[in-house]
Design an enzyme around this catalytic site. Structure first.
Site, PDB file in Angstrom:
ATOM      1  N   GLU A 122       2.614  10.166  10.391  1.00  0.00           N
ATOM      2  CA  GLU A 122       3.438  11.305  10.811  1.00  0.00           C
ATOM      3  C   GLU A 122       4.003  11.033  12.203  1.00  0.00           C
ATOM      4  O   GLU A 122       3.328  10.492  13.066  1.00  0.00           O
ATOM      5  CB  GLU A 122       2.563  12.561  10.833  1.00  0.00           C
ATOM      6  N   LYS A 178       6.722  18.774   5.098  1.00  0.00           N
ATOM      7  CA  LYS A 178       5.459  19.494   5.280  1.00  0.00           C
ATOM      8  C   LYS A 178       5.626  20.961   4.899  1.00  0.00           C
ATOM      9  O   LYS A 178       6.501  21.654   5.410  1.00  0.00           O
ATOM     10  CB  LYS A 178       4.995  19.367   6.732  1.00  0.00           C
ATOM     11  N   CYS A 202      -0.968  15.760   7.861  1.00  0.00           N
ATOM     12  CA  CYS A 202      -1.853  16.249   8.911  1.00  0.00           C
ATOM     13  C   CYS A 202      -2.760  17.382   8.425  1.00  0.00           C
ATOM     14  O   CYS A 202      -3.545  17.191   7.509  1.00  0.00           O
ATOM     15  CB  CYS A 202      -1.021  16.673  10.120  1.00  0.00           C
TER      16      CYS A 202
END
Length: 549
Positions: free
Chosen positions: A294, A355, A406
């Site tokens: 990321e 995301k 994440c």
């Protein structure tokens, strides 16, 4: 067994004395109650700290059982309001220690989030007190832990799952249970063991000791502990893929980890070119795919020609499809998107995943217009992250991957959706540079280990500054990097199509157990009302002055 005192021998309750001349006033009585509750409050706080030690980076997982047992004992026979306070006194130090990595942002952020999360444990404490007189209360206590986690995983603002009992037990005898019922079943088994230990302790004290009953309760706790050894964890696969994970590192850990523009991107591009040179020199086998973390590109390659050129150079040097993490402008001037993009050495950027679950106050600011006036630090979040609308299943070379970014690895439904949609290997792109060497990367690594077992998939973690890792489908960490160190990992990992029981049943175990906890609370209220209206036996929720465990 609880021993009910005879009413004839019970001292008058403080509220009965209020109207008696010469007795202490309301303030004095309140102060006396506070003083009397200090030992219990202190024990609750200590138990919360012990529970925090069960989690990474300490990994003293047996303390998760002791934490549950302590909270069960401290709320046993208390009123609902007393249970609320005990639960809060337990939860606040627990979260303060667990989330101490947020101190990088500011201790006010650590305290604020800890208070919010502790409110859920306050409700848990009240519910444990309410149900503590029901038959089979250890079972209901375990269900209530699921109820609390179910709510906390979703509320407020999409929830915050950190601190689930399952995440302290990602490499323990309980872990294989994840293949049957996911993280909720692991939490349930841990909580049941802890509550049974509390029940056993109660059977060994007081005038009515019951050693045999205590032994049976202890055996039940051990049975819940060992049940995981009976659960098969599938790992066999017909196909494999050779992967390389690039950890390029960052200029400076902390809030300003990016440094000057292009620095993070250059780190990852240069590391990939070194990897390509080692492959050409025969030092390493050629991978089928390469994975960047990321934010490995700190500039939008679609709007910045230099960033796009630099990514092209690195991907063409290694010569295989590469998953690149970057921020992309849009869909309007007020938003950006956190994306993983499949980058082909010939055709360039292709499929992408955005995301779905941006982090409140970190990646977007709720109530921005109001809060920006009073919390100037929020100006660091110049633009809100725009959430994606689909899962991260993409074709990366020969592998159909399930990309999660994440903190998304903490959310059951996001990871499960990728497997349900055909992902054969899970990829966690993450940037933990803000929290380097604070314990947060270890906590996230533990979550990834649980996901591997839960879904029977290899998990590949690519982190800008660490911890990057290769995790086998049985949760074994086969390779990992050190933090704040440039590194590349090379591995051959299985591609699996089979599903686990947890994949088949989905969220059903969590909903069933959570509803069981709520029904137990309802039953406790009804039983309490009937007893109160009956022959005067203590109702559920009455003072411990009349019911002594």
């Amino acid at each position: 067994m609880p021993v009910t005192q005879e009413r004839s021998g019970t001292a008058p309750e403080p509220q009965d004395q209020a109207a008696t001349p010469g007795k202490p006033g309301r303030a004095a009585r309140a102060l006396a109650k506070v003083r009397a509750g200090l030992p219990r409050t202190g024990l609750a706080a200590l138990a919360g700290l012990l529970l925090a030690l069960a989690f990474p980076p300490y990994d003293l997982w047996p303390l998760s059982l002791l934490g549950v047992a302590a909270l069960s004992l401290l709320t046993r026979g208390r009123t609902f309001r007393q249970g609320l306070w005990t639960g809060f006194a337990f939860g606040l130090p627990f979260f303060l220690m667990l989330l101490s990595w947020l101190r990088v942002v500011g201790w006010d952020a650590t305290v604020g989030l800890s208070v919010v999360e502790a409110l859920f444990l306050a409700l848990l404490g009240g519910a444990l007190a309410l149900t503590s007189r029901l038959p089979g209360w250890p079972l209901w206590a375990a269900c209530l832990w699921i109820t609390q986690e179910w709510a906390r995983d979703r509320l407020p603002l999409g929830g915050f799952p950190w601190g689930r009992l399952a995440f302290a037990n990602t490499a323990t005898p309980y872990t294989p249970l994840a293949a049957l019922g996911g993280a909720p079943l692991v939490t349930f088994a841990v909580a049941l063991s802890g509550a049974l230990l509390a029940w056993a302790a109660l059977r060994l004290r007081g005038p009515r000791k019951a050693p045999r009953a205590a032994a049976l309760a202890a055996l039940g706790a051990v049975a819940a502990l060992l049940a995981g050894y009976l659960v098969p964890v599938p790992t066999a696969a017909n196909d494999t893929v050779k992967v390389a994970i690039v950890q390029g590192n960052v200029p400076n850990p902390g809030m300003d980890f990016l440094g000057r523009p292009m620095m993070v991107l250059n780190n990852h591009a240069s590391a990939t070119e070194r990897l390509a040179a080692d492959i050409q020199a025969g030092k390493l086998p050629r991978p089928d795919v390469v994975i960047w973390p990321e934010n490995s590109s700190d500039l939008d390659p679609f709007s910045d020609p230099l960033a796009r050129q630099r990514i092209d150079e690195a991907v063409q040097a290694v010569g295989v499809p590469t998953l690149v993490g970057t921020l992309v402008d849009g869909p309007d001037a007020q938003h950006v998107q956190n994306e993983g993009i499949v980058w082909d050495p010939v055709t360039g950027p292709g499929a992408s995943y955005t995301k779905q679950h941006p982090v409140p106050f970190g990646e977007y600011v709720p109530f921005r217009a109001q809060l920006m006036k009073v919390i100037t630090r929020l100006q660091r979040v110049a633009r809100d992250f725009y959430p994606g609308d689909h899962n991260g299943v993409m074709q990366l070379g020969p592998a159909k991957i399930g990309d999660v970014i994440c903190f998304e690895v903490a959310y059951d439904e996001i990871v499960r959706d990728t497997v349900d949609s055909g992902a054969r290997v899970l990829v966690v792109q993450t940037n933990n540079a803000t929290y380097a060497e604070t314990g947060q990367p270890e906590q996230q690594l533990a979550m990834s280990r649980l996901r591997a077992v839960e879904h029977g998939r290899a998990v590949l973690i690519a982190a800008t500054s660490g911890i990057s890792a290769v995790i086998a489908p049985d949760g074994t960490v086969e390779q990992r990097t050190q933090e704040l160190t440039p590194a590349e990992l090379s591995a051959t990992v299985p591609l699996r199509d089979g599903t686990t029981v947890a994949d088949e049943v989905g969220a059903a175990p969590e909903w069933t157990l959570a509803i069981g906890g709520l029904l137990a609370c309802g039953a406790a209220v009804l039983v309490g009302r009937r007893k109160k209206a009956g022959a005067g036996t203590p109702a559920a929720g009455e003072s411990l002055d009349r019911v002594v465990p």
